[in-house]
Each structure stands twice: as structure tokens, then as C-alpha cells.
Scaffold this active site. Structure first.
Site, PDB file in Angstrom:
ATOM      1  N   ASP A 155       0.905  -1.150   0.101  1.00  0.00           N
ATOM      2  CA  ASP A 155       0.143   0.031  -0.093  1.00  0.00           C
ATOM      3  C   ASP A 155       1.026   1.009  -0.052  1.00  0.00           C
ATOM      4  O   ASP A 155       1.679   1.531   0.968  1.00  0.00           O
ATOM      5  CB  ASP A 155      -0.876  -0.049   1.314  1.00  0.00           C
ATOM      6  CG  ASP A 155      -2.129   0.984   1.368  1.00  0.00           C
ATOM      7  OD1 ASP A 155      -1.616   2.002   0.679  1.00  0.00           O
ATOM      8  OD2 ASP A 155      -2.855   1.041   1.791  1.00  0.00           O
ATOM      9  N   HIS A 156       0.879   1.989  -1.174  1.00  0.00           N
ATOM     10  CA  HIS A 156       1.929   3.095  -1.191  1.00  0.00           C
ATOM     11  C   HIS A 156       1.562   4.310  -0.365  1.00  0.00           C
ATOM     12  O   HIS A 156       2.297   5.090  -0.274  1.00  0.00           O
ATOM     13  CB  HIS A 156       1.794   3.465  -2.796  1.00  0.00           C
ATOM     14  CG  HIS A 156       3.245   3.926  -3.247  1.00  0.00           C
ATOM     15  ND1 HIS A 156       4.438   4.120  -2.328  1.00  0.00           N
ATOM     16  CD2 HIS A 156       3.553   4.654  -4.306  1.00  0.00           C
ATOM     17  CE1 HIS A 156       5.425   4.441  -3.002  1.00  0.00           C
ATOM     18  NE2 HIS A 156       4.983   4.936  -4.220  1.00  0.00           N
ATOM     19  N   ARG A 157       0.338   4.280   0.182  1.00  0.00           N
ATOM     20  CA  ARG A 157       0.161   5.258   1.211  1.00  0.00           C
ATOM     21  C   ARG A 157       0.808   4.974   2.437  1.00  0.00           C
ATOM     22  O   ARG A 157       1.569   6.086   3.273  1.00  0.00           O
ATOM     23  CB  ARG A 157      -1.340   5.411   1.856  1.00  0.00           C
ATOM     24  CG  ARG A 157      -2.318   5.586   0.706  1.00  0.00           C
ATOM     25  CD  ARG A 157      -3.640   5.316   1.062  1.00  0.00           C
ATOM     26  NE  ARG A 157      -3.864   3.961   1.251  1.00  0.00           N
ATOM     27  CZ  ARG A 157      -4.988   3.524   1.671  1.00  0.00           C
ATOM     28  NH1 ARG A 157      -6.307   4.456   2.039  1.00  0.00           N
ATOM     29  NH2 ARG A 157      -5.309   2.430   2.229  1.00  0.00           N
TER      30      ARG A 157
END
Length: 509
Positions: free
Chosen positions: A479-481
Site C-alpha cells: 500500500d503506497h500510502r
């Protein structure tokens, strides 16, 4: 006095709102004890056995197998005092075998069937002896429906001139006095003849016409599962012959389908097959529905980034072979997935930021100081991801036992909602299907998922020389967040390092 208690469908866990009745383990009339398993339900996550909260005799099953009902719906009725005397007039809903039916007093002069027939303008029902069977007191017998044998007429009495259409269903049938003892008959109804030059079978193909066939031919069609209405007749007067049925069956078998719904596809059992057999429609529910919703939410909520790594796992394969011969692991199934799981646990310890989740409502990042390791398992009911609780505390042998128990339970469809809740990071083993790698979708609520590909022997440069080595591909979706490219790459590199040289685990462990 009998005491009837209804058991309502409970919430099997995590706020589920509905469930499907998968299988009843009791029937009406069975005696049950408290905590005895009475039904198996299928929720959006798993199969769950429900115990009986009452002891007594089952009087009604209120929901049939295969039906989906909401939580709180009564599903079974149990008489908790079956030895008590019934109250006068009987207990309402005691048997549940059908709607209550008013029974005529056998001493009464009135006969309900005859009265109903008289009201409808029909003649009285025949005697029981004429009906050819026993009757219940007060119910009488029902008159058999009048059926007329199809007649064939043609121009100038020539049978070859064409087939006669069968009498319409709403043909005028009038009372008749012809013959002693006859209760009803039919006046002659004109039957239109076929047009001159009509081909055999045209009559049977007219809209509303019923296929014409002799009783043996009809039986053959039933045995073969052939619809007579779809058979092209070739017999005289448009009659379907035995050869017509067999030819139709042979033609149907010759049309092969690209996919055949056989015993190896149990998920088709709950579907509806189209009349031509070319499609099966299966309702989306339970695990498959839940999986679809979760994957859509994950794919379009969490921005996915996937990094890849190809690694020489020859030393891992040698370790697996040694462990299979080791006394401590002889009763445990040892596979390369076990080493990959241990490698991922070590990578999480070195990079704890990857073991996190995104709380959208609170706009917070939740870092978890424990690892519940999820293993994606393909089952006939759909994809499930149970997890091994506190996997970071387990040694290699206990981890192997946990993996074996988890996968066996999942394939048996017995995974509980608790086993699939609160996962922190997941492995999906696509290598068992011969797949090199993929871009896995995150399990909802997690920040990373590792895809472990197939291990193949192939040329590899080792110590400056080309040799045949065991090679696999790894893919890590994040999850790039929560996880940027650097962190994701470091985690995957650590997993690859342990698989390339398992001795590295001693340094980091």
C-alpha cells in the site's frame, strides 16, 4: 404440556448480517441435546457449525437447505417438553408439515368434495372403488381429468394427405347421456385437416401443438432426457418415432462444449443450467461474494505498488531436503513455503513499518507490534485468507505445524471467522499452480502481500560459471500510502537473501 422453542439464526461473528443454511444435521422427529450440532451454515467468510441451545424433539425445520436468511430469523423449532400432554385442540405449529386442512366429520351427511363439485357445476365424484384407490375419511376422491385421444383426419379419408391437429385444451366438453353409467363425454369437435402437400411433422411444429408419440417413445425420451417438443418428427401424420428420438440425442451429444460441468466443478451444483445446456448461472454469495467485495475495495482504495525479485533458491531446496530427513520434522510437512514464511517474518522484524494498516476514518496509520501471518488458500467455496496468530513467536517446527493445520482446515471449509480476522501481512503461494509470479492484491487492512512463485531448474550464473540452479521469482505488493518504494524493496531484498542463503536467518534471528 409441550413447550415449543424457536432457535433464531445468531451472529456467527464480526457483525455478519446473513448466512446460508448449508446442511441440516437433524430432521423432524429427532431428539437433540444441548450443544449438539444441528446445522451447518455458510457465512460470508466460512462454514460454521451451530449447536442446539435446547434439549428436546425437533418439530419443524423452518428454513430449507440452500436458503439464505438474515440474522435473527427462526430456523428450527424444538419441543422442550415432548413427554408432556398436549393441550385441548392441539398445539399450533407443532408439526409444521403443511397448512392446516379442515377435515369433514365422517358422521356428517355432507361430503365436501361432492359439494365443491356441485358448486362448480360438475358431477359428483366417483366412488372409491371406481377411483381405484383408498381414500381418507372426509376427503372423498377427485375425478380424473378427461383426456381425449388425438384423432387424425385427412381429405377424403387418406391418411397420407396430412396430419390432424390435436384438440385444443379448451375444447368444449359437455355432459352426455350416451351409454349407461357414463358421467361425461364430449361432443364431436371438428378437427382441421392439414393443408395439402404439408410435410410430415408440420402439424407437430405448429404453435401450441403437442408432440405426437406413442407411449414407448415417450418413455424412451424421458429416460434419455430428451424434450419431445424439440424433436423433428418423421413418422406418418407427424408422429415422433423411436429413430427420431435417438437421432436427436446423437445430434445433441455431438455438440461438444468448451467447458463441461462435471464432478470436478462442485461450485456449479447451486447453479441454474440454461435449456440448451450452454450456460450455468450461479448466484454470487457467501465467501465468493465477500471476496469480490473485499478485492474491489482494496484495489480501488489502496494505491498498489509491486516490486519483483528473481532469486537462486538452491540452498533453500537443500535445506528442505535435510529437514524432511530430520527426526524433529518427520511428522511435519516441510515445503519451500515454510522457509519463505520464516524469511518474511524476519524481514518484518527488521522493517516493522511494513506491518501496518491505514485507518481511513481516523486518518491514522496503525503500526502493529505482532504478526498474524495470512496464507491465501484456494477452496471450492472461493479464496480465503486465514492467518496464523502471533506467528513471530513460533519456531520453525511450530510454524510448519501451523501452516499444515491452517491449509487443511481451509480446504475442508471449516475455517472460522476468527481465523480470518486481524491479519497483518500475507503470503500467496502461486507457485503451486506452476505460475512464476504475479501482482497480488492486498488483503484488506494490510500493507503488504508476498507472492511466492514456482521454483524451476534453469541456467544461472553461479560463482562465475553457468550452472543449473533452482530459481524462483518473488513479488511484493504494498500500500503506497504506508510503504514507499524504498521500504518495499528492502523488505523484498531481505526475503530473497534468506531464501538464497538460509544461514542468513541465524545472523538476523
Amino acid at each position: 404440556m409441550p413447550s415449543y422453542q424457536q432457535f433464531r439464526l445468531p451472529d456467527a461473528g464480526e457483525g455478519l448480517t446473513e448466512a446460508e443454511i448449508a446442511a441440516w444435521h437433524v430432521a423432524v422427529g429427532d431428539t437433540v441435546a444441548i450443544n449438539q450440532t444441528i446445522v451447518e451454515i455458510e457465512t460470508a467468510k466460512s462454514l460454521v457449525d451451530l449447536p442446539s441451545p435446547y434439549a428436546g424433539v425437533v418439530t419443524r425445520l423452518l428454513v430449507a437447505e440452500g436458503e439464505t436468511v438474515e440474522v435473527g430469523t427462526p430456523i428450527i423449532e424444538i419441543d422442550t417438553d415432548p413427554t408432556g400432554s398436549a393441550p385441548e385442540g392441539g398445539a399450533p405449529g407443532a408439526t409444521g408439515v403443511g397448512p392446516e386442512v379442515a377435515v369433514q366429520d365422517p358422521t356428517s351427511d355432507a361430503q365436501p368434495v361432492e359439494a365443491a363439485a356441485a358448486a362448480a357445476g360438475d358431477a359428483p365424484a366417483p366412488d372409491a372403488e371406481e377411483a381405484g384407490g383408498a381414500v381418507l375419511v372426509g376427503y372423498g376422491t377427485a375425478a380424473a381429468p378427461t383426456r381425449r385421444r388425438a384423432r387424425f383426419t385427412s381429405a377424403e379419408g387418406d391418411p397420407s394427405a396430412g396430419a390432424a391437429a390435436p384438440a385444443p385444451a379448451d375444447a368444449d366438453v359437455r355432459p352426455s347421456t350416451a351409454g349407461p353409467g357414463a358421467s361425461r363425454s364430449a361432443d364431436p369437435v371438428p378437427v382441421p385437416a392439414a393443408a395439402p402437400g404439408a410435410a410430415p411433422g408440420d402439424a407437430a411444429l405448429r404453435p401450441g401443438a403437442r408432440a405426437l408419440a406413442k407411449p414407448p417413445v415417450r418413455k424412451l425420451a424421458r429416460d434419455l432426457g430428451v424434450d419431445l417438443e424439440s424433436v423433428q418428427p418423421t413418422g406418418p401424420g407427424g408422429i415422433v418415432t423411436r429413430e427420431d428420438v435417438l437421432a436427436h440425442q446423437a445430434a445433441a451429444e455431438a455438440r461438444q462444449l468448451a467447458t463441461y460441468p462435471g464432478d470436478d466443478q462442485p461450485w456449479l451444483a447451486s447453479g441454474t443450467v440454461s435449456p440448451d445446456g450452454r450456460q450455468t448461472r450461479v448466484p454470487v454469495k457467501s465467501v465468493r461474494k465477500r471476496t469480490a467485495e473485499a478485492m474491489v475495495a482494496s484495489a480501488f482504495t489502496a494505491p498498489h505498488v509491486t516490486v519483483f525479485h528473481t532469486v537462486d533458491v538452491t540452498r533453500t531446496m537443500r535445506l528442505v531436503a535435510r529437514l524432511r530427513e530430520d527426526r524433529e520434522f518427520r511428522d511435519v510437512r516441510v515445503t519451500p513455503l515454510l522457509i519463505a514464511a520464516k524469511a518474511l517474518l524476519l524481514a518484518v522484524r527488521r522493517h516493522p513499518d511494513v506491518n501496518a494498516s491505514w485507518d481511513e476514518a481516523a486518518q491514522e496509520i496503525v503500526y502493529k507490534h505482532y504478526v498474524n501471518l495470512g496464507i491465501a488458500a484456494a477452496t471450492p467455496r472461493g479464496l480465503v485468507v486465514p492467518n496464523i496468530k502471533d506467528a513471530h513467536r513460533l519456531g520453525l517446527r511450530d510454524l510448519a505445524l501451523g501452516l499444515a493445520d491452517l491449509t487443511a482446515t481451509a480446504r475442508a471449509g471449516k475455517t472460522t471467522p476468527r481465523d480470518m480476522s486481524d491479519g497483518t501481512i500475507t503470503i500467496t503461494n502461486v507457485g503451486v499452480f506452476g505460475i512464476d509470479t504475479g501482482t497480488p492484491i492486498l488483503n484488506p487492512g494490510e500493507a503488504a502481500i508476498l507472492a511466492f512463485g514456482a521454483i524451476r531448474e534453469q541456467p544461472w550464473v553461479h560463482k562465475g560459471k553457468v550452472k543449473i540452479r533452482h530459481v524462483t521469482q518473488l513479488a511484493l505488493s504494498v500500500d503506497h500510502r504506508l510503504v514507499d518504494g524504498e521500504l518495499g524493496s528492502r523488505v523484498l531484498a531481505d526475503v530473497a537473501a534468506v531464501l538464497a542463503d538460509p544461514a542468513q536467518a541465524l545472523v538476523w534471528g
